[in-house]
Motif scaffolding. Sequence first.
Motif, PDB file in Angstrom:
ATOM      1  N   ALA A 226     -32.213-117.105 -13.430  1.00 48.65           N
ATOM      2  CA  ALA A 226     -31.663-117.199 -11.934  1.00 48.65           C
ATOM      3  C   ALA A 226     -31.380-118.768 -11.711  1.00 48.65           C
ATOM      4  N   CYS A 241     -27.450-117.616  -8.409  1.00 48.34           N
ATOM      5  CA  CYS A 241     -26.967-116.408  -9.259  1.00 48.34           C
ATOM      6  C   CYS A 241     -27.499-116.048 -10.424  1.00 48.34           C
ATOM      7  N   GLN A 263     -23.835-114.486  -6.775  1.00 53.35           N
ATOM      8  CA  GLN A 263     -24.894-114.690  -5.524  1.00 53.35           C
ATOM      9  C   GLN A 263     -25.109-112.931  -4.817  1.00 53.35           C
ATOM     10  N   VAL A 264     -26.528-112.270  -4.386  1.00 50.30           N
ATOM     11  CA  VAL A 264     -26.865-111.309  -4.279  1.00 50.30           C
ATOM     12  C   VAL A 264     -27.371-111.287  -2.189  1.00 50.30           C
ATOM     13  N   ASN A 269     -32.683-112.996  -6.540  1.00 51.24           N
ATOM     14  CA  ASN A 269     -31.949-112.700  -7.521  1.00 51.24           C
ATOM     15  C   ASN A 269     -32.394-112.200  -9.514  1.00 51.24           C
ATOM     16  N   TYR A 284     -29.541-105.215 -11.876  1.00 55.03           N
ATOM     17  CA  TYR A 284     -30.148-106.475 -10.894  1.00 55.03           C
ATOM     18  C   TYR A 284     -31.118-105.517  -9.512  1.00 55.03           C
ATOM     19  N   ASN A 286     -30.919-106.121  -4.630  1.00 53.13           N
ATOM     20  CA  ASN A 286     -29.876-106.670  -3.468  1.00 53.13           C
ATOM     21  C   ASN A 286     -30.606-106.633  -2.436  1.00 53.13           C
TER      22      ASN A 286
END
Length: 467
Positions: A226, A241, A263-264, A269, A284, A286
Motif C-alpha cells: 500500500a 493504492c 484507489q478503492v 487498501n 483486496y 473495499n
Amino acid sequence: MRYRTPLVLLLPLLLVLAPIAALPAHAANPIITSVYTADPAPLVVGNTMYIYAGRDEAPAGTQNFVMREWRVLSSTDAANWTDSGPRASIATFGWAGADAWASEVEPRNGRYYWYTSVNGNGAGWMNIGVAVGDSPLGPFTDAKGGPLISDSTANSSGLNIDPTVFVDDDGQAYLYWGGYWSPRMVRLAANMIDTVGAVQTPVGLSNYWEAPFMFKRNGLYYMIYAANDTNGCVTSSSYACQRYATATNPMGPWTHRGVVLGQVSSTTNHAGVAQFNGQWYMVYHNANAPGGGNFRRSVAVDRMTFNADGTIQQVVQTSTGPGPTVTNHALTASRSTSYVSAWESLAAVNDGFTPANSADRSHPVYGNWPEQGTQWVQYDWTTPVTLRQATAYWFDDNQGIDLPASCQVQYWTGSAWANVPGGTACGVAANTANTVTFTPVSTTRLRLSFTSRAGFSTGLLEFGALS
C-alpha cells in the motif's frame, strides 16, 4: 497509543476456534456480505483457494477499527465462496490484548503457520504473533507463547503490522512487515517461529506505506504494498493504492514498477495475490457491501494479468467478480506427437509453465526440427472431459523453428477426428496464448495440428485444453 491517523490501512486477520457452520455465498464482489471482512491474504491448497481475513465489527458510525477475530473464506472456482467462520481470535494468544489486524498463512512441512498483527499486553503496541495448525482450517494454537516481532525487536518498524511470509524454493523463509513508511524484513528459521540474523530495511520499495505481500513468478520476486502518495497513486493521502516492485533476490534490492490496484472505496487498501487453476487473482477489500464503510470493509476478488515482459496490468475492479475459474485439463492428460526432436521435450507442452515470450528458453520446449509440413500434438484422457477452449503458445527460436503458417484444433468423436464445432480461428501469433473458443464437446482426445512455414519446423511452449 501511537496510531495517529484512523484512516490509514491496517490489516486484521485472526483465528477463532468456535465451531460455526460454513455459509455459502453467491458469485459477486464483495464475495461475502453476511459479515464485514478485511485485509485478505490468499493461499491455494490443492483445488481450493483460502482467504484469511479479519472481521470488521465496528457499529455504524464508529470511527475506529473493532476487530477481534480472523475468519477463513474458501472457494473451488474463485467465484462462489464459503465462509467457514472464525478460526482464530485474540484469545488464541494468551499474551494479546486487542486488535486482530492483518495476517497471512504460510504452509511448511505439512503444517500451517498463521502470522498475525495483534496488540500485546504491556509495553509496546502492535506485535506480530504466530499460530500453527495441521490443516488450512485449523484448529490453530499459539506456536510461540509470545510475540515473534515486537517494539523490543532491534530495528523494528514504526508499526509492527501486516506480516507477509514467503518460503523460497531452497527452503529459506522470509518475513516482511511494517507500517508508517517503515518496511522491514528478516529471515525465519526452519521452525517458522524464530528469526535468523538481523532485521533489515528493504531497499527500493518506493512510496511504501504498509501492507506488503510477496510472491514469485517465473523466477522473479514480486512485492505489492500500500502507498498513499499523490504521484499517480491517489488524489488524497487519506486513501491508498497498491504499488508493486520486483527483484531477482528475495532480499532485494527492489525495483518499483508502478500501480497494480488503484484507489478503492475504503480509505485503507490491502491486497494479496494467488495463482489458482492456471489464472492469477488479486484479493483486496473495499467498502462496497451494504452498510459498508472505512471500518466496515469487505473482501473482493478480481483477475490479475501479466504482460509478456513480466510486468502486471492494473487490476480492473468489478462488482461481478472474476466468474468461475477455467480448468486446464491438459495438466492431467497423457500426450503424444507425430514427431519431437531428440533434444526437445514433449512434456513441456502441458506442465503449466507461463512463458515470458515465444523465444523463452528458460524452460524445456517442444520442437519438431527438422520435420516440416503438417505435424500434431495430442492429449488423451482415461475418462471424457468437457472442453470449450484450447490455447497454443508457439515457440520461435529465430533459427530453424518459426511460428506455424496455420493450425487446427480437432477432437475425437468416438470413432473419428473432427474439427471442433463452432471454433474461432486458430491463431499463430507470437508472444501470446492464442485461444480457440468452440461449442463445448465431451471427448477423451484433443489434437492440435499445425502446418509449418516453408523451410521451417514448428515448436510449442504450452498447449492448453480448457473447460
